[in-house]
Design an enzyme around this catalytic site. Structure first.
Site, short mmCIF file in Angstrom:
data_model
loop_
_atom_site.label_atom_id
_atom_site.label_comp_id
_atom_site.label_asym_id
_atom_site.label_seq_id
_atom_site.Cartn_x
_atom_site.Cartn_y
_atom_site.Cartn_z
N SER A 108 -4.21 -25.81 -8.30
CA SER A 108 -5.41 -24.92 -7.41
C SER A 108 -6.37 -25.40 -6.52
O SER A 108 -7.24 -26.56 -7.17
CB SER A 108 -6.05 -24.12 -8.48
OG SER A 108 -6.94 -23.13 -8.19
N SER A 139 -12.79 -17.97 3.01
CA SER A 139 -13.70 -16.65 3.63
C SER A 139 -15.14 -17.15 3.94
O SER A 139 -15.97 -16.52 4.42
CB SER A 139 -13.54 -15.47 2.74
OG SER A 139 -14.12 -15.76 1.47
N HIS A 148 -7.75 -12.96 4.35
CA HIS A 148 -8.50 -13.16 5.79
C HIS A 148 -7.84 -13.53 6.78
O HIS A 148 -8.38 -13.94 7.99
CB HIS A 148 -9.83 -14.24 5.64
CG HIS A 148 -10.69 -13.65 4.35
ND1 HIS A 148 -11.64 -12.71 4.22
CD2 HIS A 148 -10.81 -14.04 2.80
CE1 HIS A 148 -12.37 -12.44 3.31
NE2 HIS A 148 -11.65 -13.37 2.44
N THR A 159 -3.97 -8.57 1.76
CA THR A 159 -4.80 -7.47 1.55
C THR A 159 -4.66 -6.26 2.58
O THR A 159 -4.34 -6.61 3.74
CB THR A 159 -6.37 -7.68 1.46
OG1 THR A 159 -6.92 -6.47 0.96
CG2 THR A 159 -6.79 -8.13 2.61
N LYS A 177 -8.88 -5.80 4.91
CA LYS A 177 -9.84 -6.31 5.84
C LYS A 177 -9.12 -6.28 7.42
O LYS A 177 -9.54 -5.33 7.78
CB LYS A 177 -9.69 -8.01 5.43
CG LYS A 177 -10.42 -7.87 4.07
CD LYS A 177 -10.85 -9.30 3.34
CE LYS A 177 -10.82 -9.12 1.87
NZ LYS A 177 -12.18 -8.50 1.49
N THR A 200 -20.83 -16.28 -4.97
CA THR A 200 -20.19 -16.40 -3.79
C THR A 200 -19.85 -17.80 -3.17
O THR A 200 -19.00 -18.08 -2.73
CB THR A 200 -20.48 -15.09 -2.95
OG1 THR A 200 -20.78 -13.71 -3.76
CG2 THR A 200 -19.31 -14.69 -2.01
N1 PLP Z 1 -8.49 -13.32 -2.00
C1 PLP Z 1 -9.53 -13.65 -1.13
C2 PLP Z 1 -9.49 -15.15 -0.76
C3 PLP Z 1 -10.90 -12.94 -1.03
O1 PLP Z 1 -11.66 -13.29 -0.22
C4 PLP Z 1 -10.48 -11.66 -1.33
C5 PLP Z 1 -11.85 -10.59 -1.28
O2 PLP Z 1 -12.83 -10.66 -0.27
C6 PLP Z 1 -9.89 -11.29 -2.17
C7 PLP Z 1 -8.30 -11.91 -2.16
C8 PLP Z 1 -9.67 -9.74 -2.79
O3 PLP Z 1 -9.17 -8.83 -1.84
P1 PLP Z 1 -9.49 -7.28 -1.86
O4 PLP Z 1 -10.72 -7.01 -1.34
O5 PLP Z 1 -8.55 -6.54 -1.10
O6 PLP Z 1 -9.43 -7.14 -3.29
#
Ligand code: PLP
Length: 405
Positions: A138, A190, A218, A246, A249, A364
């Site tokens: 990871s 992100s 993203h 997703t 976004k 974050t």
């Molecule tokens: N994966 C990443 C890298 C994210 O930054 C985010 C949310 O910002 C997610 C998954 C989760 O996505 P969702 O907002 O659709 O739950």
């Protein structure tokens, strides 16, 4: 002895306040057709603001095709889906969207979840249980949802340094060829906005016989000729075993998904609690997502204007010596490095200039790297961008903030 539940809760709240990272959110109403303008609901009055921190990167949340798709389905089939897919069945919209997503990512099959977070948690925790002895490699900067999935799956985890091919190779070679393993990473990270070396990671996966799992949250809708993400842009789609994305976004709605070989998707569908035990997405929103994905497959104008705005704004911020963390993506992080100052800057931006940027702080981002995260949209004008830079410059001077990124 009496247990004082209340003081434990109050202590947790006061410690987060003392650190300057107590979270407050602006109370806003977006104005469809006029985004990025929105109405801010203050305690006393309302005022028009410009939003600079939306992850509806392309403004698809107000695209007319999307709105009409939602409206039509809403009145045809009603509001909710009526339950989990196991109990209440699959709506035809879900089936259609999953087909669209499989075509987009050139995979045999796809599966929808209620969010990108749930998709990552469900897919990664389930894979760990399906493949005996699986080791998960990871990236150290992976999103909280991937970390949650890996933790919940209880497979062995090996963390490699962020985007570091030498460290990844070392960790792969220590495991050897015969151990089942999966490399889990993102395409666009992100918070720093940097991009993974996808091809090179896939080369290593081939060399060490590992599976690959990429989070393109993203990037979907934003990159590639059809919006298929960085993997499409760099011609690597066929080399990735599982692609996660997703609808919240670039596609402007809500929901998450995975795309992969049919049997992988079938197994996750059959075993993942995060899929089985929760009500599926409302069909009208899925209908909107179908419109959004189809639209961005052929329309490039949203991507082109957004990327042009990003270049213009980045350049302007840099030439004004504002501390942009440089990257090759559409995300513009502006480093402040202190939670209290970051909050003060965002409060002042809103109060003095009607500019809304949410402060980004721990967890974050790591402590000491608190920042603004600016996301230009196709509907921001040159005037909006010039005003943003001018306002930031004034605040940087007024507050004597560091200009070093
Ligand atoms: N994966 C990443 C890298 C994210 O930054 C985010 C949310 O910002 C997610 C998954 C989760 O996505 P969702 O907002 O659709 O739950």
């Amino acid at each position: 002895m009496a247990i004082n539940y209340n003081s434990a809760i109050e202590l947790a709240l006061s410690s987060i306040k003392a650190e300057g990272r107590y979270r407050t959110f602006a109370d806003i109403t977006r104005l469809a057709g006029n985004f990025p303008k929105a109405t801010l609901h203050n305690s006393k009055d309302k005022k028009e603001i410009t939003v600079w921190c939306s992850n509806d990167y392309l403004g698809m949340g107000q695209n007319l095709k999307v709105l009409k798709g939602i409206e039509k389905a809403l009145y045809l089939v009603g509001a909710g889906s009526g339950g989990t897919r196991n109990i209440s069945g699959t709506t035809h919209y879900h089936v259609e969207l999953e087909k669209e997503l499989s075509l987009l990512h050139q995979k045999e099959s796809s599966l929808l979840f209620t969010s990108g977070y749930v998709a990552n948690e469900a897919a990664l925790s389930t894979l760990s249980k399906l493949i005996p002895g699986l080791v998960i490699l990871s990236d150290e900067n992976n999103h909280a949802s991937m970390i949650a999935g890996i933790r919940n799956g209880r497979a062995r985890k090996v963390v490699f340094k962020h985007n570091d091919l030498i460290d990844l190779r070392l960790k792969l070679s220590e495991l050897g060829e015969d151990i089942p393993k999966i490399i889990v990473f993102e395409s666009v990270y992100s918070m720093d906005g940097d991009i993974a070396p996808i091809k090179e990671i896939c080369d290593l996966a081939d060399e060490y016989n590992a599976l690959t799992y990429i989070d393109e949250v993203h990037a979907v809708g934003l990159y590639g000729n059809h919006g298929g993400g960085i993997a499409e842009k760099e011609n690597q789609l066929s080399r990735l075993d599982i692609i996660e994305g997703t609808l919240a976004k670039g596609y402007g709605l809500v929901g998450g998904y995975i795309s992969a070989k049919a049997n992988i998707v079938d197994a996750i569908r059959s075993y993942a609690p995060g899929f089985i035990f929760t009500t599926s997405l409302p069909p009208a929103l899925v209908a909107g997502a179908i419109e959004s994905v189809k639209h961005l497959k052929y329309s490039k104008i949203e991507r082109e204007i957004m990327h042009a705005n990003v270049s213009y704004l980045k350049q302007s911020l840099i030439s004004n010596e504002l501390p942009v963390i440089k990257n090759n993506s559409h995300i513009i992080p502006l480093l402040i490095g202190d939670p209290v100052l970051t909050k003060k800057v965002t409060d002042q931006l809103l109060e003095l200039y009607s500019i809304y940027v949410q402060p980004i702080n721990y967890p974050t981002v790591p402590k000491g790297t608190e920042r603004l995260r600016i996301t230009p949209n196709p509907s921001h004008t040159r005037e909006d961008m010039d005003f943003l830079v001018k306002s930031l410059n004034s605040l940087w001077e007024l507050m004597d903030l560091s200009r070093a990124a």
